[in-house]
Design an enzyme around this catalytic site. Structure first.
Site, PDB file in Angstrom:
ATOM      1  N   THR A  66      -3.778   1.007  -2.454  1.00  0.00           N
ATOM      2  CA  THR A  66      -4.649   2.254  -2.576  1.00  0.00           C
ATOM      3  C   THR A  66      -4.128   3.227  -1.452  1.00  0.00           C
ATOM      4  O   THR A  66      -3.903   2.860  -0.400  1.00  0.00           O
ATOM      5  CB  THR A  66      -5.949   2.211  -2.572  1.00  0.00           C
ATOM      6  OG1 THR A  66      -6.399   1.316  -3.662  1.00  0.00           O
ATOM      7  CG2 THR A  66      -6.666   3.576  -2.438  1.00  0.00           C
ATOM      8  N   GLY A  72     -10.011  -1.006   4.673  1.00  0.00           N
ATOM      9  CA  GLY A  72     -10.468   0.420   4.681  1.00  0.00           C
ATOM     10  C   GLY A  72      -9.385   1.335   4.488  1.00  0.00           C
ATOM     11  O   GLY A  72      -9.117   2.215   4.837  1.00  0.00           O
ATOM     12  N   ASN A 108     -11.224  -9.082   3.309  1.00  0.00           N
ATOM     13  CA  ASN A 108     -10.512  -8.002   4.086  1.00  0.00           C
ATOM     14  C   ASN A 108     -11.614  -6.961   3.951  1.00  0.00           C
ATOM     15  O   ASN A 108     -12.397  -6.815   3.063  1.00  0.00           O
ATOM     16  CB  ASN A 108      -9.337  -7.760   3.203  1.00  0.00           C
ATOM     17  CG  ASN A 108      -9.617  -6.431   2.148  1.00  0.00           C
ATOM     18  OD1 ASN A 108      -9.844  -5.492   2.425  1.00  0.00           O
ATOM     19  ND2 ASN A 108      -9.778  -6.883   0.950  1.00  0.00           N
ATOM     20  N   LYS A 155     -10.413   1.167 -11.652  1.00  0.00           N
ATOM     21  CA  LYS A 155     -10.940  -0.079 -11.127  1.00  0.00           C
ATOM     22  C   LYS A 155     -12.201  -0.301 -10.893  1.00  0.00           C
ATOM     23  O   LYS A 155     -12.747   0.422  -9.950  1.00  0.00           O
ATOM     24  CB  LYS A 155      -9.872  -0.293 -10.129  1.00  0.00           C
ATOM     25  CG  LYS A 155      -9.701  -1.887  -9.394  1.00  0.00           C
ATOM     26  CD  LYS A 155      -9.003  -2.061  -8.529  1.00  0.00           C
ATOM     27  CE  LYS A 155      -8.654  -3.630  -8.213  1.00  0.00           C
ATOM     28  NZ  LYS A 155      -7.505  -3.913  -7.402  1.00  0.00           N
ATOM     29  N   THR A 173     -11.205  -7.249 -11.845  1.00  0.00           N
ATOM     30  CA  THR A 173     -12.271  -6.392 -10.852  1.00  0.00           C
ATOM     31  C   THR A 173     -11.294  -6.193  -9.621  1.00  0.00           C
ATOM     32  O   THR A 173     -10.575  -6.934  -9.024  1.00  0.00           O
ATOM     33  CB  THR A 173     -13.729  -7.094 -10.667  1.00  0.00           C
ATOM     34  OG1 THR A 173     -13.363  -8.423 -10.051  1.00  0.00           O
ATOM     35  CG2 THR A 173     -14.258  -7.564 -12.086  1.00  0.00           C
ATOM     36  N   SER A 193     -13.650  -0.395  -4.003  1.00  0.00           N
ATOM     37  CA  SER A 193     -13.510  -1.010  -2.673  1.00  0.00           C
ATOM     38  C   SER A 193     -14.964  -1.032  -1.858  1.00  0.00           C
ATOM     39  O   SER A 193     -15.495   0.222  -1.875  1.00  0.00           O
ATOM     40  CB  SER A 193     -12.473  -0.138  -1.942  1.00  0.00           C
ATOM     41  OG  SER A 193     -12.496  -0.805  -0.444  1.00  0.00           O
ATOM     42  N   SER A 228      -4.167 -12.584  -4.288  1.00  0.00           N
ATOM     43  CA  SER A 228      -4.474 -13.918  -3.196  1.00  0.00           C
ATOM     44  C   SER A 228      -3.728 -15.049  -3.777  1.00  0.00           C
ATOM     45  O   SER A 228      -3.259 -15.607  -2.940  1.00  0.00           O
ATOM     46  CB  SER A 228      -5.829 -14.026  -3.306  1.00  0.00           C
ATOM     47  OG  SER A 228      -6.608 -12.923  -2.802  1.00  0.00           O
ATOM     48  N   LYS A 244       0.856  -1.089  -0.156  1.00  0.00           N
ATOM     49  CA  LYS A 244      -0.025  -0.004  -0.121  1.00  0.00           C
ATOM     50  C   LYS A 244       0.950   1.427  -0.046  1.00  0.00           C
ATOM     51  O   LYS A 244       0.684   2.193  -0.533  1.00  0.00           O
ATOM     52  CB  LYS A 244      -0.917   0.057   1.186  1.00  0.00           C
ATOM     53  CG  LYS A 244      -2.114  -1.014   1.126  1.00  0.00           C
ATOM     54  CD  LYS A 244      -2.729  -0.905   2.539  1.00  0.00           C
ATOM     55  CE  LYS A 244      -3.707  -2.037   2.510  1.00  0.00           C
ATOM     56  NZ  LYS A 244      -5.087  -1.685   1.757  1.00  0.00           N
ATOM     57  N   ASN A 255      -2.260   3.592  -7.268  1.00  0.00           N
ATOM     58  CA  ASN A 255      -3.678   3.247  -7.131  1.00  0.00           C
ATOM     59  C   ASN A 255      -4.188   4.428  -6.023  1.00  0.00           C
ATOM     60  O   ASN A 255      -3.462   4.318  -4.860  1.00  0.00           O
ATOM     61  CB  ASN A 255      -4.065   1.800  -6.728  1.00  0.00           C
ATOM     62  CG  ASN A 255      -5.424   1.583  -6.616  1.00  0.00           C
ATOM     63  OD1 ASN A 255      -6.162   2.271  -5.915  1.00  0.00           O
ATOM     64  ND2 ASN A 255      -6.070   0.565  -7.485  1.00  0.00           N
TER      65      ASN A 255
END
Length: 336
Positions: free
Chosen positions: A86, A114, A111, A217, A245, A175, A319, A66, A139
Site C-alpha cells: 500500500t 502501518g 504485522n 480490499k 481478505t 488494514s 505469507s 510496497k 494498492n
C-alpha cells in the site's frame, strides 16, 4: 530448489531485516539480465477478470513490494499479476519497530507495519521502469496523520497519480494498523468514499482515454450484517471487484504460540479458513455481479483451489510465499 537453505538463514534474522536483505538482492537483479537467477517457467492459464486479461490466476498480494522496487524480479517467478503498495500520498515511516513477527509453528505472520512507504511519487517512478508483462495492481491508502473524515482525499490524490500506470487500483480500507481506517468499511463513510472514487474514476477515464478498474480490499473480521452492507454498497456504486481478505485481529487459532499476544494483523495459515468463509458468504451475496480476488493463508494448491471453489476468480499469496518460496507459485499455477 535453493529456497529451503535461504529460508533457514533468513529465519535466523529479525523478520523485517530478512525482508530488507531479500529485497536488497532482488533490487540488484530487477530489470537486469540477472533476472534469470529467479526466473521459473510456468504454464499460461488465461483468466479474464474486471475486463483485464491475466496470464494466470495467481498474484502477489500487496504489502511485500510496497514501493514497486522489485516488480520485474518478482514477475520473473511466474506471477500472473502483482499488487504493489500500500502506498500513501506522502512518504511515511510506519509504526515503531519491532513491528513484524513470525508465528513459525502456525506458519503465520503478525504485522503492525502501518503503511510504511516512500510515497506515491516514488512508486510511480518505479512503475514507469517496469517491463513486467502481467497485470500490475496498485494498492492505495491514507496517511496516518490524515484525519479519517478527510481520508477520501488521500485516496483521490493517489488515484490521480497511479491511474495512467495501473492495470487496476486497489482501495485499502481494511488494514488494522492505521487508526480508524476500518471505519471506512461501514455505512455512510463507505458510501461517501465509493461515490468519490467512482466519480474520480469516471473523470480519469475521460482524461486518459482508458478504463482502469477499481477493487476494494476488505477485512475478514466482519459480521454477517456488515458483509451484506458492504456487498450492497459495492454493487450500488459499480465497483469493479473486491479483494477478500486483509489480515485478521482474531488470535484464537494461535493461542499459546510465540508472539500470539503481539498487536497487529495476523496473516498466513491461521487466516485460511476465515478468509475462505468470507469469500463464500460474499460470493453468495454478490451472485456474480462483481468478481472476488481471494487472499488469506494460501500456502498450497489445495488452499488456492478452496478459495476458487468458494467463489474467487483470482487468488493472491503473501505469507505462503514467505514460508514456501517461489516453488509455491509454480505448484499453484501448474495445477490450478
Amino acid at each position: 530448489m535453493f529456497y529451503p537453505v535461504i529460508k533457514k538463514a533468513l529465519f535466523q534474522l529479525d523478520p523485517e531485516r530478512a525482508h530488507e536483505l531479500t529485497f536488497q538482492q532482488l533490487r540488484r537483479i530487477t530489470n537486469t539480465p540477472f533476472e534469470f537467477l529467479v526466473r521459473q517457467s510456468v504454464p499460461t492459464k488465461p483468466v479474464t477478470c474486471m475486463g483485464l486479461s491475466f496470464k494466470n490466476p495467481l498474484g502477489l498480494a500487496a504489502g511485500l513490494d510496497k514501493d514497486g522496487e522489485c516488480i520485474d524480479a518478482l514477475g520473473a517467478m511466474g506471477f500472473g499479476f502483482i499488487e504493489v503498495g500500500t502506498v500513501t500520498p506522502r512518504p511515511q515511516s510506519g509504526n515503531d519497530k519491532p513491528r513484524l513477527f513470525r508465528v513459525v509453528e502456525a506458519e503465520g505472520l503478525i504485522n503492525r507495519m502501518g503503511f510504511n512507504n516512500k510515497g506515491v511519487d516514488y512508486l510511480v517512478e518505479n512503475v514507469k521502469k517496469t517491463r513486467f508483462g502481467g497485470v500490475l495492481g496498485i494498492n492505495i491508502g491514507k496517511n496516518k496523520d490524515t484525519p479519517v473524515e478527510q481520508g477520501k482525499d488521500d485516496y483521490l490524490i493517489c488515484m490521480d497519480k497511479v491511474y495512467p500506470h495501473a492495470g487496476y487500483i486497489a482501495i485499502n480500507i481494511s488494514s488494522p494498523n492505521t487508526p480508524g481506517l476500518r471505519s471506512l468499511q461501514y455505512g455512510e463513510a463507505l458510501d461517501d468514499l465509493l461515490l468519490a472514487i467512482k466519480n474520480k474514476q469516471t473523470e480519469l477515464k475521460e482524461k486518459h482515454q482508458k478504463y482502469v478498474p477499481v477493487a476494494v480490499k476488505i477485512a475478514p473480521d466482519l459480521s454477517e450484517e456488515e458483509l451484506i452492507q458492504i456487498a450492497d454498497s459495492l454493487v450500488r456504486y459499480n465497483i469493479d471487484g473486491v479483494i477478500a481478505t486483509n489480515t485478521t485481529l482474531d488470535r484464537k487459532l494461535i493461542q499459546g504460540l510465540n508472539h500470539c499476544g503481539q498487536t497487529g494483523g495476523l496473516s498466513g495459515r491461521p487466516l485460511q479458513t476465515s478468509s475462505t468463509e468470507i469469500i463464500r458468504r460474499l460470493s453468495q451475496e454478490l451472485a456474480g455481479r462483481l468478481p472476488i480476488i481471494g487472499v488469506g493463508g494460501i500456502d498450497s494448491l489445495v488452499a488456492a483451489r478452496e478459495k476458487m471453489d468458494a467463489g474467487a476468480s483470482l487468488v493472491q499469496i503473501y505469507s505462503g510465499f514467505i514460508f514456501h518460496g517461489p516453488r509455491l507459485i509454480k505448484d499453484i499455477v501448474t495445477h490450478i
